[in-house]
Scaffold this active site. Structure first.
Site, PDB file in Angstrom:
ATOM      1  N   ASN A  46      -7.458  12.580  42.733  1.00 59.54           N
ATOM      2  CA  ASN A  46      -7.782  12.851  41.337  1.00 59.54           C
ATOM      3  C   ASN A  46      -8.142  14.320  41.164  1.00 59.54           C
ATOM      4  OD1 ASN A  46     -10.064  12.009  42.854  1.00 59.54           O
ATOM      5  ND2 ASN A  46     -11.232  11.551  41.016  1.00 59.54           N
ATOM      6  N   GLU A  48      -9.829  16.600  38.278  1.00 63.56           N
ATOM      7  CA  GLU A  48     -10.547  16.515  36.999  1.00 63.56           C
ATOM      8  C   GLU A  48     -10.501  17.833  36.241  1.00 63.56           C
ATOM      9  OE1 GLU A  48     -14.431  14.841  37.900  1.00 63.56           O
ATOM     10  OE2 GLU A  48     -13.509  12.859  38.175  1.00 63.56           O
ATOM     11  N   CYS A  57      -5.391  11.129  37.441  1.00 64.06           N
ATOM     12  CA  CYS A  57      -5.813  10.206  38.499  1.00 64.06           C
ATOM     13  C   CYS A  57      -4.992  10.409  39.773  1.00 64.06           C
ATOM     14  CB  CYS A  57      -5.646   8.765  38.033  1.00 64.06           C
ATOM     15  SG  CYS A  57      -6.818   8.261  36.771  1.00 64.06           S
ATOM     16  N   GLU A  59      -3.354   8.288  41.732  1.00 64.78           N
ATOM     17  CA  GLU A  59      -2.050   7.627  41.851  1.00 64.78           C
ATOM     18  C   GLU A  59      -0.987   8.329  41.006  1.00 64.78           C
ATOM     19  OE1 GLU A  59      -5.005   6.534  40.786  1.00 64.78           O
ATOM     20  OE2 GLU A  59      -4.843   4.490  40.036  1.00 64.78           O
ATOM     21  N   CYS A  90      -7.388   2.700  36.309  1.00 65.37           N
ATOM     22  CA  CYS A  90      -7.666   2.879  34.885  1.00 65.37           C
ATOM     23  C   CYS A  90      -6.488   2.323  34.080  1.00 65.37           C
ATOM     24  CB  CYS A  90      -7.872   4.361  34.568  1.00 65.37           C
ATOM     25  SG  CYS A  90      -6.337   5.303  34.487  1.00 65.37           S
ATOM     26  N   CYS A  93      -2.877   4.409  34.358  1.00 64.75           N
ATOM     27  CA  CYS A  93      -2.078   4.424  35.595  1.00 64.75           C
ATOM     28  C   CYS A  93      -1.083   3.272  35.706  1.00 64.75           C
ATOM     29  CB  CYS A  93      -2.998   4.501  36.810  1.00 64.75           C
ATOM     30  SG  CYS A  93      -3.736   6.139  36.959  1.00 64.75           S
TER      31      CYS A  93
HETATM   32  N1  THU Z   1      -9.610   7.613  38.958  1.00 61.29           N
HETATM   33  C1  THU Z   1      -8.471   7.674  39.714  1.00 61.29           C
HETATM   34  O1  THU Z   1      -8.094   8.741  40.218  1.00 61.29           O
HETATM   35  N2  THU Z   1      -7.754   6.543  39.886  1.00 61.29           N
HETATM   36  C2  THU Z   1      -8.144   5.306  39.451  1.00 61.29           C
HETATM   37  O2  THU Z   1      -7.421   4.351  39.655  1.00 61.29           O
HETATM   38  C3  THU Z   1      -9.423   5.154  38.754  1.00 61.29           C
HETATM   39  C4  THU Z   1     -10.060   6.414  38.290  1.00 61.29           C
HETATM   40  C5  THU Z   1     -10.395   8.840  38.796  1.00 61.29           C
HETATM   41  C6  THU Z   1     -10.293   9.533  37.475  1.00 61.29           C
HETATM   42  C7  THU Z   1     -11.588  10.331  37.434  1.00 61.29           C
HETATM   43  O3  THU Z   1     -11.377  11.574  38.096  1.00 61.29           O
HETATM   44  C8  THU Z   1     -12.549   9.496  38.249  1.00 61.29           C
HETATM   45  O4  THU Z   1     -11.764   8.560  38.966  1.00 61.29           O
HETATM   46  C9  THU Z   1     -13.593   8.779  37.422  1.00 61.29           C
HETATM   47  O5  THU Z   1     -13.014   8.085  36.388  1.00 61.29           O
END
Ligand code: THU
Length: 137
Positions: A46, A48, A57, A59, A90, A93
Protein backbone atom coordinates in the site's frame (compact mmCIF):
# COMPACT_ATOMS: atom_id res chain seq x y z
CA UNK A 1 -5.13 -28.48 -8.47
CA UNK A 2 -3.19 -25.96 -6.42
CA UNK A 3 -3.25 -26.66 -2.72
CA UNK A 4 -2.87 -24.22 0.13
CA UNK A 5 0.70 -25.36 0.76
CA UNK A 6 1.65 -24.40 -2.80
CA UNK A 7 0.87 -20.79 -2.00
CA UNK A 8 3.41 -20.45 0.81
CA UNK A 9 6.26 -19.17 -1.41
CA UNK A 10 3.95 -16.63 -3.03
CA UNK A 11 2.64 -15.50 0.34
CA UNK A 12 6.25 -15.09 1.49
CA UNK A 13 6.79 -12.66 -1.39
CA UNK A 14 3.72 -10.69 -0.32
CA UNK A 15 5.09 -10.55 3.23
CA UNK A 16 8.40 -9.24 1.87
CA UNK A 17 6.57 -6.61 -0.21
CA UNK A 18 4.65 -5.58 2.90
CA UNK A 19 7.95 -4.39 4.40
CA UNK A 20 8.04 -1.71 1.70
CA UNK A 21 4.56 -0.35 2.52
CA UNK A 22 4.34 3.44 2.64
CA UNK A 23 1.69 3.93 5.30
CA UNK A 24 2.61 6.96 7.46
CA UNK A 25 -1.07 7.82 8.07
CA UNK A 26 -2.66 4.50 8.99
CA UNK A 27 0.42 2.60 10.14
CA UNK A 28 -1.34 -0.44 8.58
CA UNK A 29 1.11 -2.19 6.26
CA UNK A 30 -0.23 -4.50 3.56
CA UNK A 31 1.66 -6.66 1.06
CA UNK A 32 0.56 -8.44 -2.09
CA UNK A 33 2.12 -10.47 -4.89
CA UNK A 34 0.53 -11.13 -8.26
CA UNK A 35 1.37 -14.48 -9.90
CA UNK A 36 0.91 -14.64 -13.69
CA UNK A 37 0.52 -17.59 -16.05
CA UNK A 38 4.03 -16.79 -17.31
CA UNK A 39 5.17 -17.63 -13.77
CA UNK A 40 6.28 -14.11 -12.96
CA UNK A 41 5.56 -12.45 -9.64
CA UNK A 42 4.75 -8.75 -9.24
CA UNK A 43 4.95 -7.49 -5.66
CA UNK A 44 2.81 -4.68 -4.29
CA UNK A 45 2.40 -2.71 -1.09
CA UNK A 46 0.00 0.00 0.00
CA UNK A 47 1.15 3.50 -0.89
CA UNK A 48 -0.66 6.19 1.08
CA UNK A 49 -1.16 9.87 0.44
CA UNK A 50 -1.89 12.88 2.67
CA UNK A 51 -4.97 13.27 0.49
CA UNK A 52 -6.33 9.96 1.80
CA UNK A 53 -8.46 8.88 -1.20
CA UNK A 54 -5.34 9.00 -3.38
CA UNK A 55 -3.98 6.01 -1.43
CA UNK A 56 -3.46 2.84 -3.49
CA UNK A 57 -3.90 -0.55 -1.84
CA UNK A 58 -1.27 -3.29 -2.00
CA UNK A 59 -3.24 -5.61 -4.29
CA UNK A 60 -3.95 -2.82 -6.77
CA UNK A 61 -0.31 -1.73 -6.77
CA UNK A 62 0.72 -5.29 -7.63
CA UNK A 63 -1.96 -5.75 -10.29
CA UNK A 64 -1.20 -2.44 -11.99
CA UNK A 65 2.50 -3.28 -11.97
CA UNK A 66 1.78 -6.60 -13.72
CA UNK A 67 -0.41 -4.89 -16.30
CA UNK A 68 2.22 -2.22 -16.90
CA UNK A 69 4.58 -5.07 -17.86
CA UNK A 70 2.07 -6.40 -20.35
CA UNK A 71 0.86 -9.30 -18.21
CA UNK A 72 -2.83 -10.08 -18.62
CA UNK A 73 -3.34 -13.58 -17.21
CA UNK A 74 -3.33 -13.55 -13.43
CA UNK A 75 -3.34 -16.83 -11.50
CA UNK A 76 -3.30 -15.79 -7.86
CA UNK A 77 -3.01 -12.76 -5.58
CA UNK A 78 -2.12 -13.12 -1.91
CA UNK A 79 -2.87 -10.13 0.32
CA UNK A 80 -1.24 -10.05 3.75
CA UNK A 81 -1.61 -7.78 6.78
CA UNK A 82 -1.11 -8.09 10.52
CA UNK A 83 -4.73 -8.81 11.39
CA UNK A 84 -6.30 -11.34 13.78
CA UNK A 85 -8.07 -13.02 10.86
CA UNK A 86 -7.06 -13.12 7.18
CA UNK A 87 -7.21 -9.50 5.97
CA UNK A 88 -10.42 -8.22 4.42
CA UNK A 89 -10.00 -6.30 1.17
CA UNK A 90 -11.51 -2.82 0.85
CA UNK A 91 -14.47 -2.32 -1.48
CA UNK A 92 -12.51 -0.92 -4.39
CA UNK A 93 -10.01 -3.76 -4.71
CA UNK A 94 -12.47 -6.56 -5.53
CA UNK A 95 -13.89 -4.32 -8.26
CA UNK A 96 -10.43 -3.90 -9.78
CA UNK A 97 -9.58 -7.60 -9.33
CA UNK A 98 -12.89 -8.49 -10.98
CA UNK A 99 -11.87 -6.45 -14.03
CA UNK A 100 -8.17 -7.33 -14.31
CA UNK A 101 -7.98 -10.83 -12.84
CA UNK A 102 -11.46 -12.38 -13.02
CA UNK A 103 -10.22 -15.98 -12.89
CA UNK A 104 -7.61 -15.64 -10.18
CA UNK A 105 -7.55 -17.04 -6.68
CA UNK A 106 -7.40 -14.33 -4.03
CA UNK A 107 -5.47 -15.50 -0.99
CA UNK A 108 -6.38 -13.44 2.06
CA UNK A 109 -3.76 -13.95 4.76
CA UNK A 110 -2.37 -12.63 8.00
CA UNK A 111 1.04 -12.68 9.65
CA UNK A 112 0.04 -15.67 11.81
CA UNK A 113 -0.24 -17.91 8.78
CA UNK A 114 -4.03 -18.01 8.60
CA UNK A 115 -5.34 -17.98 5.03
CA UNK A 116 -8.68 -17.85 3.32
CA UNK A 117 -9.17 -18.44 -0.41
CA UNK A 118 -11.76 -16.57 -2.46
CA UNK A 119 -12.72 -15.99 -6.06
CA UNK A 120 -13.26 -12.41 -7.29
CA UNK A 121 -16.96 -13.20 -7.64
CA UNK A 122 -17.15 -14.34 -4.02
CA UNK A 123 -15.54 -11.07 -2.91
CA UNK A 124 -17.86 -8.97 -5.04
CA UNK A 125 -21.04 -10.76 -6.13
CA UNK A 126 -22.78 -8.84 -8.88
CA UNK A 127 -19.79 -6.59 -9.49
CA UNK A 128 -19.98 -3.94 -12.21
CA UNK A 129 -18.44 -5.09 -15.51
CA UNK A 130 -17.93 -3.81 -19.03
CA UNK A 131 -21.08 -5.71 -19.94
CA UNK A 132 -23.08 -3.29 -17.80
CA UNK A 133 -22.04 -0.32 -19.93
CA UNK A 134 -24.15 0.73 -22.90
CA UNK A 135 -22.71 -0.23 -26.30
CA UNK A 136 -20.96 2.90 -27.56
CA UNK A 137 -20.30 1.65 -31.12
N1 THU B 1 -5.28 -1.61 2.44
C1 THU B 1 -4.70 -2.38 1.48
O1 THU B 1 -3.61 -2.07 0.98
N2 THU B 1 -5.35 -3.49 1.06
C2 THU B 1 -6.50 -3.97 1.62
O2 THU B 1 -7.01 -4.97 1.17
C3 THU B 1 -7.10 -3.26 2.75
C4 THU B 1 -6.58 -1.89 3.01
C5 THU B 1 -4.55 -0.42 2.91
C6 THU B 1 -5.06 0.90 2.42
C7 THU B 1 -4.53 1.85 3.49
O3 THU B 1 -3.20 2.23 3.14
C8 THU B 1 -4.48 1.00 4.73
O4 THU B 1 -4.60 -0.35 4.31
C9 THU B 1 -5.56 1.33 5.74
O5 THU B 1 -6.80 1.35 5.15
Amino acid sequence: MTTRADYSALIAQAIEARERAYCPYSGFAVGAAVLTTSDRVFPGCNVENAAYPATVCAERTALLSAFARGEREIVAIPVVADTPEPVSPCGTCPQVIHELAPHCTVILANMRGDISLATPLELLPGGFTGGDLPNKS
